[in-house]
Structure formats: C-alpha cells, structure tokens
Design an enzyme around this catalytic site. Structure first.
Site, PDB file in Angstrom:
ATOM      1  N   GLY A  98       0.839  -1.050   0.026  1.00 42.13           N
ATOM      2  CA  GLY A  98       0.185   0.018  -0.001  1.00 42.13           C
ATOM      3  C   GLY A  98       0.767   1.229  -0.021  1.00 42.13           C
ATOM      4  O   GLY A  98       2.073   1.244   0.374  1.00 42.13           O
ATOM      5  N   GLU A  99       0.344   2.321  -0.466  1.00 45.77           N
ATOM      6  CA  GLU A  99       0.887   3.706  -0.359  1.00 45.77           C
ATOM      7  C   GLU A  99      -0.074   4.912  -0.228  1.00 45.77           C
ATOM      8  O   GLU A  99      -1.205   4.898  -0.673  1.00 45.77           O
ATOM      9  CB  GLU A  99       1.688   3.788  -1.768  1.00 45.77           C
ATOM     10  N   GLY A 100       0.435   5.649   0.717  1.00 44.25           N
ATOM     11  CA  GLY A 100      -0.275   6.878   0.934  1.00 44.25           C
ATOM     12  C   GLY A 100       0.315   8.128   0.570  1.00 44.25           C
ATOM     13  O   GLY A 100       1.747   8.181   0.332  1.00 44.25           O
ATOM     14  N   PHE A 102       1.927  10.154   2.858  1.00 48.61           N
ATOM     15  CA  PHE A 102       3.145  10.495   3.669  1.00 48.61           C
ATOM     16  C   PHE A 102       4.074   9.203   3.674  1.00 48.61           C
ATOM     17  O   PHE A 102       4.847   9.242   4.427  1.00 48.61           O
ATOM     18  CB  PHE A 102       2.474  10.725   4.877  1.00 48.61           C
ATOM     19  N   GLY A 103       3.571   8.081   3.120  1.00 42.53           N
ATOM     20  CA  GLY A 103       4.331   6.820   3.282  1.00 42.53           C
ATOM     21  C   GLY A 103       3.927   5.692   2.363  1.00 42.53           C
ATOM     22  O   GLY A 103       2.986   5.544   1.861  1.00 42.53           O
ATOM     23  N   VAL A 105       3.438   1.202   2.701  1.00 43.26           N
ATOM     24  CA  VAL A 105       3.041  -0.006   3.475  1.00 43.26           C
ATOM     25  C   VAL A 105       3.858  -1.376   3.082  1.00 43.26           C
ATOM     26  O   VAL A 105       3.420  -1.459   1.852  1.00 43.26           O
ATOM     27  CB  VAL A 105       1.880   0.028   4.130  1.00 43.26           C
ATOM     28  N   LYS A 119       4.467   0.523   8.117  1.00 48.05           N
ATOM     29  CA  LYS A 119       4.102   1.524   7.425  1.00 48.05           C
ATOM     30  C   LYS A 119       5.477   2.665   7.658  1.00 48.05           C
ATOM     31  O   LYS A 119       6.030   2.784   8.866  1.00 48.05           O
ATOM     32  CB  LYS A 119       2.981   2.344   8.280  1.00 48.05           C
ATOM     33  N   ASP A 216      -9.800  10.827  10.847  1.00 47.45           N
ATOM     34  CA  ASP A 216      -9.623  10.682   9.280  1.00 47.45           C
ATOM     35  C   ASP A 216     -10.265   9.342   8.898  1.00 47.45           C
ATOM     36  O   ASP A 216      -9.885   8.505   8.301  1.00 47.45           O
ATOM     37  CB  ASP A 216      -8.177  10.655   9.160  1.00 47.45           C
TER      38      ASP A 216
END
Length: 381
Positions: A98-100, A102-103, A105, A119, A216
């Site tokens: 995964g990816e967001g 700010f970072g 996973v 993360k 959130d």
C-alpha cells in the site's frame, strides 16, 4: 491523506444539503445498558474473523464494544531498524502492499512466522510527521479492539519512522468498492462492514482509556480481513477528545469530503466529527461513489455525493442511489432506514447527529429487518 485548511469552508454549502434530522434520545439504551464484559479473542488468532458471508442475526451481546484480550505473543515493542530491514528484505518493492501521501506500507514476516504490516514514513516528511508519529504510537498503545488495527511495534531511529501493525490481508474498502478485489460486495457484506466500523468508533469514543477522535475516517482507512471483517486503520491524525459533552480546540486535519463542516468552520472537535465522517462513509459504502466525484461530465450536484443522494432520496428515487452493480433487490423500507441514518450522521451541525452508540443500535435494527425481508423474499420464490 490531506491536511485540510480553513479555506475549504467555502465548500461547506456544496457538501452539506440543508436538512434537519430526527435524534433518538441518548438515554434510551436498552441494548448497551447490559453487562459489557469482554468475550472473544484476538483477531491475530482469527477467532473474530469467523462471520458467515451473509449474517442476519444480531450479536448475542454488546461485548464487541469492549476490548479484545491483548495478545501475549508480542506487545508494542520498540524495534530496531535492522530487524525491520531484514523482514522486509531491505524494503523490497515486491513486498509493498500500500501507499499513501506520507508513506509506504510493506508486508513483513518475523522469524516466528508472524506476518505484519510496516508503515514507513517518506524521509522527506519525517521531520514534519514527528508529531503525528508520536501521537499514533501513544494512542495505539492504549487501545485494543477487534475492529481497530492493532499496534505491534515501532521504530524511531535517525530519520526513520516506522509503525509495525497487524497485517490485514484483504486490502482496503475503497479497493473493494472500485471492484479491484474481485467479487463486488453484496448488500449484506456492506452492512456488516458498516457495523464493524461503527463498533470500532464507538469503542474509541466511549470505552477507550480516554475518549479518542479518529479525525480521518474514510474508505481507504478501512481494512478488510479475508472474511470481510472491517478494521479501522491509520491513527496519525487521531487525538484524545473531551471527557464531557464539550469540545476540544484543534487545527483542522482530515481528508477533503469527509471532514465535519462545523469543525472546519469553528475548529471545535468532538466525537460527532467522526459521526459526520461515518455518515459520508456509509453513503460511499451504499453508492460506491467517492464523497466528491472528479468526473467533470457530471453536473456539480451529481459530483458531490451527499447532495446527489439527498436529492434522489427526497424525490423518492431511493433505488437509484444504490451501487448499480448490486444485483440483489433490497426491501424499500430497509433502504429508507439506512439512507435516513446516513443523512442523520452527515447533518451539518453536530447537535443533529446521533452518537456512534446510537448509530450501532440503529444498524442492528436495520440488519434485523433486512434479515426478515430477505427470508420472506426467499420463501416466496
């Protein structure tokens, strides 16, 4: 994940149609007045993941609000960067799950066979994310519930900030709503997911060591197990809330489209801010539409999901609000009740929103009615 500034207040008129809602008396609590003793076991041992695909029964007790027993295999540990580098094969792209904003996973596996999610904050954000990182560690250490992702350890070393949490193997809710995970979620599965999220938020608001406001709540922060049980993730913006019915003053953080407009306007944060986000999420679960659609071929009213759905609801065109990929014909009264609940949660002012505890009770009643209507339909066939 985007930090929202006050300038988004301009969008308040778009995101929140003007309506008033019914509120159930918070003192009427026949279900939750019962004993709150904890039952069940840790999700890591998968006992809580044994729910059938279609479940029409109400849980036998309200024990799902209370914390699951903490696993003794591995508590929140201050791990080393060397350990994490080893189990992620030096943060191999092949292990990225995964990816967001700010970072990233990663998936890792400890020598004892335990699979975890790591993360890793992007290094360019490490300094600015220090407060969020410390906040997430502090809060996750105090909570334990089967519908909340569990902290296992962390790394705070040099310019590296890493959180090690339980691995939830079936992606996030948004991926499922987009059809990226195979089969389309049926109505029963969507209802169960909504109930799971509501349980997790109720625990945070009422039964954690201190009240916690997530700030959130959104579909990409809802992770699903193999059996489609939901877990709320990502507590980077979470903070402790008031112990009474007042508010806390807080700078606005969250994701555009899900943020409580009253919080956006006043900077007054309460648990009802999460309730608003849950209302938007519930609409997303039912419609499969994002809160704000970027498709410019649609009219402005259509592009804001809550406005579009509320207009359809008022016109009596309720079935047109549902995800068109749902093959099942759901009883009209069930649809009315669940959409009515979504609009109650997403009311423009917090005084018109129910508490999460009330939301769970209403969802239980909707599930009972859905089960009865489904059995009647099956008997007619």
């Amino acid at each position: 994940m985007l930090a929202i500034s006050g300038m988004f207040f301009l969008c308040f008129g778009l995101l929140c149609p003007c309506f008033h809602t019914r509120r159930k008396d918070a003192s009427e609590d026949p279900v939750l007045a019962k004993d709150m003793n904890s039952t069940g076991s840790s999700e890591m041992r998968s006992d809580s993941d044994r729910t059938p695909r279609i479940s029409f029964r109400v849980p036998p007790s309200p024990s799902r609000f209370s914390p699951s027993p903490r696993s003794s295999a591995m508590g929140p540990l201050h791990l080393t960067l060397e350990q994490i580098t080893k189990i992620t094969q030096n943060f191999s792209p092949a292990l990225k799950v995964g990816e967001g904003a700010f970072g990233i996973v990663y998936k890792g596996k400890f020598p004892d066979g335990q699979v975890v999610a790591i993360k890793r904050a992007r290094q360019e954000y490490c300094a600015s994310l220090q407060a969020e990182f410390s906040n997430e560690i502090a809060l996750l250490t105090t909570i334990e519930h089967r519908n909340l992702v569990r902290l296992l350890g962390y790394v705070d070393e040099g310019n590296e900030r890493l959180i090690v949490a339980e691995y939830v193997p079936n992606g996030n809710l948004r991926e499922h709503l987009d059809g990226q995970r195979g089969n389309i979620l049926d109505f029963s599965q969507r209802l169960e997911i909504a109930i799971d999220v509501a349980h997790g938020l109720t625990y945070l608001h009422l039964y954690a060591e201190k009240p916690i406001i997530h700030r959130d709540v959104k579909s990409s922060n809802i992770l699903l197990t193999k059996n489609l049980r939901a877990k709320v993730a990502d507590f980077g913006f979470a903070r402790t809330g008031p112990t009474d019915q007042s508010h806390v003053k807080a700078s606005v953080k969250g994701t555009f489209g899900y943020v409580d407009p009253e919080y956006l306007r006043t900077y007054h944060l309460t648990p009802k801010s999460d309730v608003f986000s849950f209302g938007i999420l519930l609409l997303e679960v039912l419609t499969a539409r994002r809160p704000v659609d970027t498709n410019t071929r649609r009219s402005l009213d259509e592009r804001v999901t809550i406005r579009w759905a509320f207009n359809k609801y008022n016109q009596g065109r309720i079935r047109e609000i549902l995800d068109p990929r749902l093959q099942e014909v759901v009883n009209e009264e069930v649809l009315k009740k669940i959409f009515d609940l979504a609009f109650q949660c997403a009311a423009p002012t917090r005084h018109d929103r129910p508490a999460m505890k009330e939301v769970v009770e209403q969802l239980w009643e909707i599930r009972k009615e859905y089960g009865k209507s489904h059995r009647r339909a099956e008997a007619i066939r």
